[in-house]
Design an enzyme around this catalytic site. Structure first.
Site, PDB file in Angstrom:
ATOM      1  N   CYS A 262       0.872  -1.178   0.000  1.00  0.00           N
ATOM      2  CA  CYS A 262       0.000   0.000   0.000  1.00  0.00           C
ATOM      3  C   CYS A 262       0.904   1.222   0.000  1.00  0.00           C
ATOM      4  O   CYS A 262       1.570   1.494   1.003  1.00  0.00           O
ATOM      5  CB  CYS A 262      -0.920  -0.008   1.219  1.00  0.00           C
ATOM      6  SG  CYS A 262      -1.996   1.426   1.323  1.00  0.00           S
TER       7      CYS A 262
ATOM      8  N   CYS B  13      -5.111   5.824  -3.928  1.00  0.00           N
ATOM      9  CA  CYS B  13      -4.401   4.531  -3.849  1.00  0.00           C
ATOM     10  C   CYS B  13      -2.987   4.779  -4.337  1.00  0.00           C
ATOM     11  O   CYS B  13      -2.784   5.107  -5.514  1.00  0.00           O
ATOM     12  CB  CYS B  13      -5.104   3.483  -4.711  1.00  0.00           C
ATOM     13  SG  CYS B  13      -4.205   1.915  -4.852  1.00  0.00           S
TER      14      CYS B  13
END
Length: 266
Positions: free
Chosen positions: A77, A208
């Site tokens: 991430c 993201c």
């Protein structure tokens, strides 16, 4: 259970300090923490564990154990790495400067000061060929990209704000057996794109980090290396640098609250 809440371009996380790796973090517990009505609310959980406590011999002091909002485990991430690094420095667990973090996708080098933006070396994006997603009956051609986790970056001609991402885009599960993060992006200037994303395990998120790298790599296909790309997401703006060997993601990492869950709640 102690926690810290933070976000990177409004991609938000619950950070759980667990240096000795003693928390029994079940998928159900993660989902409760991330619940925006009955919990703290987040797109995912970042558990801060000393790498040696995981049994790994990775050459980094800290391991980022990242879980999606539904409790599933994810490899990487990009926004999470930035927020995780900011937390470690803010808590006095790591110095400002440049050092490595361990993730399930390998080591990621971070660079940060006592405050401000955080830069992460994200590795070389792998362009894996064409793919396709469908949304509300319309098909979108895309580029399959790996940034340590799977992405399908789909170029669109109209504003990304017009897309209905209230449900997951459809894709071929034979091509993406572990699921995929689907990005929709549009060029809005020279090396400047806007993007929205539907993340596996979390739904549409405000940003993201790995997705912005995937989109920059897809948008840059066929162009010269060494380019710096600006990527606008609903939660803000990040910068992605592609140099042909690796990639870098730079953007904000903000800590907003800390506290403790009530006894017996989890």
């Amino acid at each position: 259970m102690r926690f810290v809440k933070g976000h990177g371009t409004e991609n938000d996380f619950v950070i759980l300090p667990d240096p000795d790796g003693v928390l029994d973090l079940t998928p159900e517990a993660v989902a409760r923490l991330c619940d925006r009505r009955a919990g703290i609310g987040a797109d995912g959980v970042l558990r801060a564990v000393r790498t040696k406590a995981t049994g790994s011999d990775a050459d980094a002091e800290w391991f980022m154990d990242y879980r999606n909002a539904d409790g599933s485990i994810a490899e990487m991430c990009g926004n999470g790495v930035r927020v995780f690094a900011r937390y470690l420095v803010d808590a006095g667990l790591a110095p400002p400067g440049e050092w490595d973090l361990a993730t399930r996708a390998g080591l990621r080098r971070v660079t940060l000061g006592p405050s401000g933006d955080v830069s992460v070396e994200m590795g070389r994006p792998e362009l894996l060929g064409p793919g396709e997603a469908s949304l509300a009956g319309a098909s979108f051609a895309g580029e399959r990209v790996s940034v340590g986790n799977p992405h399908l970056a789909c170029r669109v001609t109209g504003p990304v704000a017009a897309l209905d991402l209230s449900r997951a885009p459809d894709f071929d599960p034979a091509v993406f057996p572990a699921g995929v993060n689907v990005e929709f992006f549009r060029s809005v200037g020279d090396r400047h794109v806007e993007m929205r994303v539907y993340e596996r395990g979390s739904g549409e998120t405000r940003s993201c980090g790995t997705g912005t790298v995937a989109v920059a790599a897809a948008a840059a296909r066929g162009t010269a290396d060494g380019a710096e790309w600006t990527v606008d997401v609903p939660g803000g703006r990040v910068t992605v640098v592609l140099d042909g060997e690796t990639s870098y993601l730079r953007g904000p990492a903000v800590l907003v609250a800390e506290g403790e869950t009530r006894p017996g709640w989890i």
